[in-house]
Scaffold this active site. Structure first.
Site, PDB file in Angstrom:
ATOM      1  N   CYS A 177      80.976  51.765  34.967  1.00 33.14           N
ATOM      2  CA  CYS A 177      80.545  50.883  33.881  1.00 33.14           C
ATOM      3  C   CYS A 177      80.238  51.756  32.665  1.00 33.14           C
ATOM      4  O   CYS A 177      80.754  52.862  32.560  1.00 33.14           O
ATOM      5  CB  CYS A 177      79.371  50.002  34.300  1.00 33.14           C
ATOM      6  SG  CYS A 177      77.782  50.836  34.495  1.00 33.14           S
ATOM      7  N   ARG A 189      75.411  47.914  36.258  1.00 30.19           N
ATOM      8  CA  ARG A 189      76.509  47.351  37.041  1.00 30.19           C
ATOM      9  C   ARG A 189      77.108  48.313  38.056  1.00 30.19           C
ATOM     10  O   ARG A 189      77.245  47.965  39.239  1.00 30.19           O
ATOM     11  CB  ARG A 189      77.614  46.842  36.110  1.00 30.19           C
ATOM     12  CG  ARG A 189      77.190  45.645  35.286  1.00 30.19           C
ATOM     13  CD  ARG A 189      78.164  45.347  34.177  1.00 30.19           C
ATOM     14  NE  ARG A 189      78.032  46.354  33.126  1.00 30.19           N
ATOM     15  CZ  ARG A 189      78.744  46.369  32.008  1.00 30.19           C
ATOM     16  NH1 ARG A 189      79.662  45.435  31.803  1.00 30.19           N
ATOM     17  NH2 ARG A 189      78.551  47.296  31.091  1.00 30.19           N
ATOM     18  N   ASP A 206      77.565  43.016  30.639  1.00 26.75           N
ATOM     19  CA  ASP A 206      76.454  43.939  30.816  1.00 26.75           C
ATOM     20  C   ASP A 206      75.135  43.167  30.888  1.00 26.75           C
ATOM     21  O   ASP A 206      74.735  42.530  29.919  1.00 26.75           O
ATOM     22  CB  ASP A 206      76.418  44.933  29.655  1.00 26.75           C
ATOM     23  CG  ASP A 206      75.517  46.118  29.923  1.00 26.75           C
ATOM     24  OD1 ASP A 206      74.687  46.051  30.865  1.00 26.75           O
ATOM     25  OD2 ASP A 206      75.638  47.110  29.194  1.00 26.75           O
TER      26      ASP A 206
END
Length: 190
Positions: free
Chosen positions: A14, A20, A137
């Site tokens: 990420c 994440r 996000d």
């Protein structure tokens, strides 16, 4: 190219490696362990940037993982290193910008072939455009955003586990000794 003489290596990617990708890494590692693949498959994570390098996992991500008995206190964010294209067997992008960045950075066709969107392993997303496979996000949001991130990652995990099992089986020429994937076991990490 994967060889049975070493573990199959998966990396989740990420932006900063604090939300994440560590969630995906730890959730996937737990699912692989539950399926008896923990010794045959290694999972790690990284960010496309060094913005958060050296920092721990976001506390909201840690709380979500802890609620499912997945511990994350050891996680330290790090940035992607170019040599990982050659050292990883499967590179999982969490959002379309990570996917694009990895494609632009990949040194060769063999590396490009390793890059997939994490959600491409979710059967409900079969046939969808890469643009539809991103996970936004959660850092900018609240606890609900981390719940959503968990749910989207969790839906892809059984497919990733099966992909890894197949890679191990294909490489060794014989089936892996463990049980076939039980979707209910993998989706009920708790």
């Amino acid at each position: 190219m994967y060889s049975a003489s070493s573990p199959y290596r998966i990396i989740t990617v990420c932006t900063g490696n604090i939300c994440r990708s560590p969630m995906a890494e730890l959730m996937l590692a737990e699912a692989l362990k539950a399926q008896g693949l923990g010794g045959d498959v290694e999972v790690d994570s990284a960010g496309t940037t060094a913005y958060e390098a050296g920092h721990p996992i976001d506390p909201r991500a840690a709380r979500k993982l802890d609620a499912h008995h997945i511990h994350s206190a050891h996680h330290v964010a790090r940035a992607w290193r170019q040599e990982w294209f050659g050292e990883r067997d499967l590179i999982l992008a969490l959002d379309v910008d990570h996917y694009g960045w990895l494609h632009e950075t990949a040194p060769d066709g063999e590396s490009l072939a390793k890059i997939r969107m994490l959600r491409s392993f979710d059967p409900a997303m079969a046939g969808r455009s890469t643009l539809d496979l991103g996970i936004e996000d959660p850092w900018y949001g609240g606890h609900q955003d981390f719940d959503s991130t968990w749910t989207l990652i969790q839906a892809a995990i059984p497919g990733i586990v099966e992909h890894a099992r197949t890679a191990i089986t294909d490489s060794s020429g014989k089936p892996f000794g463990g049980n076939r994937l039980d979707h209910k076991q993998v989706t009920s990490i708790s």
